[in-house]
Design a protein around this motif. Sequence first.
Motif, short mmCIF file in Angstrom:
data_model
loop_
_atom_site.label_atom_id
_atom_site.label_comp_id
_atom_site.label_asym_id
_atom_site.label_seq_id
_atom_site.Cartn_x
_atom_site.Cartn_y
_atom_site.Cartn_z
N PRO A 95 0.82 -1.22 0.00
CA PRO A 95 0.00 0.00 0.00
C PRO A 95 0.85 1.26 0.00
N ASP A 96 0.28 2.35 -0.45
CA ASP A 96 0.95 3.67 -0.43
C ASP A 96 2.27 3.66 -1.18
N ALA A 97 2.39 2.83 -2.21
CA ALA A 97 3.68 2.68 -2.88
C ALA A 97 4.08 3.91 -3.69
N PHE A 341 8.38 1.99 -9.26
CA PHE A 341 7.48 3.08 -8.91
C PHE A 341 6.03 2.63 -9.05
N GLY A 342 5.25 2.86 -8.01
CA GLY A 342 3.84 2.49 -8.00
C GLY A 342 3.57 1.15 -7.35
N ARG A 343 4.60 0.29 -7.25
CA ARG A 343 4.43 -1.02 -6.61
C ARG A 343 5.44 -1.27 -5.50
N GLY A 344 6.37 -0.36 -5.31
CA GLY A 344 7.37 -0.56 -4.27
C GLY A 344 8.20 -1.79 -4.56
N ASP A 351 8.11 -6.85 -14.09
CA ASP A 351 9.09 -5.95 -13.49
C ASP A 351 10.46 -6.63 -13.38
N GLN A 352 10.43 -7.91 -13.03
CA GLN A 352 11.69 -8.66 -12.95
C GLN A 352 12.33 -8.79 -14.32
#
Length: 637
Positions: A95-97, A341-344, A351-352
């Motif tokens: 959350p809040d990433a 960014f956006g997912r922490g 992403d990987q």
Amino acid sequence: MSRRLIRAAVGGLSALVVVLVVVLVTVSAAAPDAPAGSVVLSPHGAAPLIYAGAGDRAQLNGLWRFKADRDDVGLARGYPKGTFGGALVHIPFVPDATRISGSRGVTAFRGMVGWYRTEIKVPSDGLYAVRFESINHKAQVFVDGKLVRRHTGEYLPFEVRAPLKAGVPHALVVRADWRGPYAMKRDGWHRLWFNFGGINRGVTIRRVGASELVHPVMQTRLSGGAAQVFINVHVRNNGEARVVPVHGTLTRGDRSIPLEFPAEPIAKNETQVLATSARVDNPELWSPTAPNLWDLELEVPGEATYRARVGLREVRADGSRLLLNGRPIRLRGASIHEDVFGRGDALLPSDQDRLVAQLQAIDANATRTQHPLDEGLLERLDAAGIMIWQGVGPTDAPGAWTSRGAQRVRTAKERVRTTYRQAQLHPSIITWNLANEVAGDGHPGGQIPYLDEMAAELKRVDPSRPVALDIWGAHPPHHSSRIYRNIDMVGWTNYIGWYESTHAKAGTLRTEIRTRLSAIRKVFPHKIIAVTEFGAEANGRNPTTSPGGYAFQSHLLDLHLSTYAAIPNLAGALVWNLRDFAVTPTFYGGSIKSQVPNIKLVRGINQKGLFDLRDKAKPAVRVVSGRFAAQAAADAR
């Protein structure tokens, strides 16, 4: 191997997730006032996102409910039973990433409590194990309202076990508490990146059978053109005392090497380590230029399976030389953090893939990380042939040591052992790095015995890898001491031209770098030395040729890399960092502000990356990739 083939190999890992059939996991989202979503397991479906592990796992990556509990009232209100609404999210979820800067970033960095829930329906009665790859920072796991496990510390996998009834919806609830990053630091859980919280890696479930195969370990020794492979596996007997038959194979293409383990009696509810070895003639070895992987499959027929992709390779320290498969090799690359960014740090497979592609874009054959990486990312680095300088112990600020006292030292040691058990099979990991930026001879308050004892233990249990630690460039050791006696590889963090001698001319900087490295070589004449951190922050807010500008970063990295290329017995250089990443929101460049008072940085972001926070390449990418391509060509001659 060409870049095209490497990308195909990495992409193949993602495609394999689609075609392998193991267990189906479907999620039906419940209404906000319903107990939870529903996870149904059946005998057909897709494999987990991580290939290695027990063969009958199912991925719990469907929709869950998440509820923030900023006032920490969930326990009193009965949340462990799943009686809360919340947003529908996919796991992993942080959350809040996006709140990483300004006042909202300060609040998010301080952390909070968050609750996750789903419901599971299983096809048959039995004992089930739910595996969490990571939760930050303190976790409590509840099944049907009952607390079944507590766990502390992220990037460390753990399991919970509970008996489940067929066809009955079972509530799975997780309370994650990541409040107080400074209290975490005092307890030896310091991190040099943002305090992203919650379930930040994947979750799987499996039925526990009459036996289990866990923690396989593989060593490879080369001799006379053949590879001698040694494999150990922990075998747990969940039934009455008996002999548990274990068989296995190493397979690549049409080649299959049988693995026969001894028939040892194992007592009820006990674990025995079984060992075997096999000779592989004309082995297809793993290396950055040919990242050949073999399928390792272990089985107790009708009871348990374990699978992984492994590489046959031998890594050795030969005095000041790092040898891979008997030949000297130099590291070239950049360090990484799992931060999108956006997912922490809750990375998706895509992403990987992007992280690996960015390493390939700079012609890297190596990377470095200060924390244990997700198994899915490790599998991608294996397939891409990118070696890893893997941090496994406590991460502290330069020169610091917070794991003081007997309990904290025990925790630090167990962190190392957990990561070793989890990641040992990965051929890409070429060294275990025990500490970040040690100053001089280390801290007497726990750091010295920790480093000395854990280095000796790792060399004993895993002779397939040298052991490393990083030294703080501003305060290097002036003589060898106890903490270095079991260390094979020394990483030097070198910020000459950035935090030190920021305005010096190129000739002066080259002389300082050579002089410092010469002094370190005199302290460690028979150890491997690499430069594991160097770089400069860069953004578009500063004049391009001034500190903080793009051209300044490019020129400084070019100066460092060209200087290192001419220094003999240097095992390579790793830029800090591959990408910009979030840190504490109060960070504003550190000591560079005293050197360049008018520098314009982004508060809360470390901008030393070759790529920015949104993956845009900075001009330095072209410079670094050119230098690394030249090094690769020189090494190939």
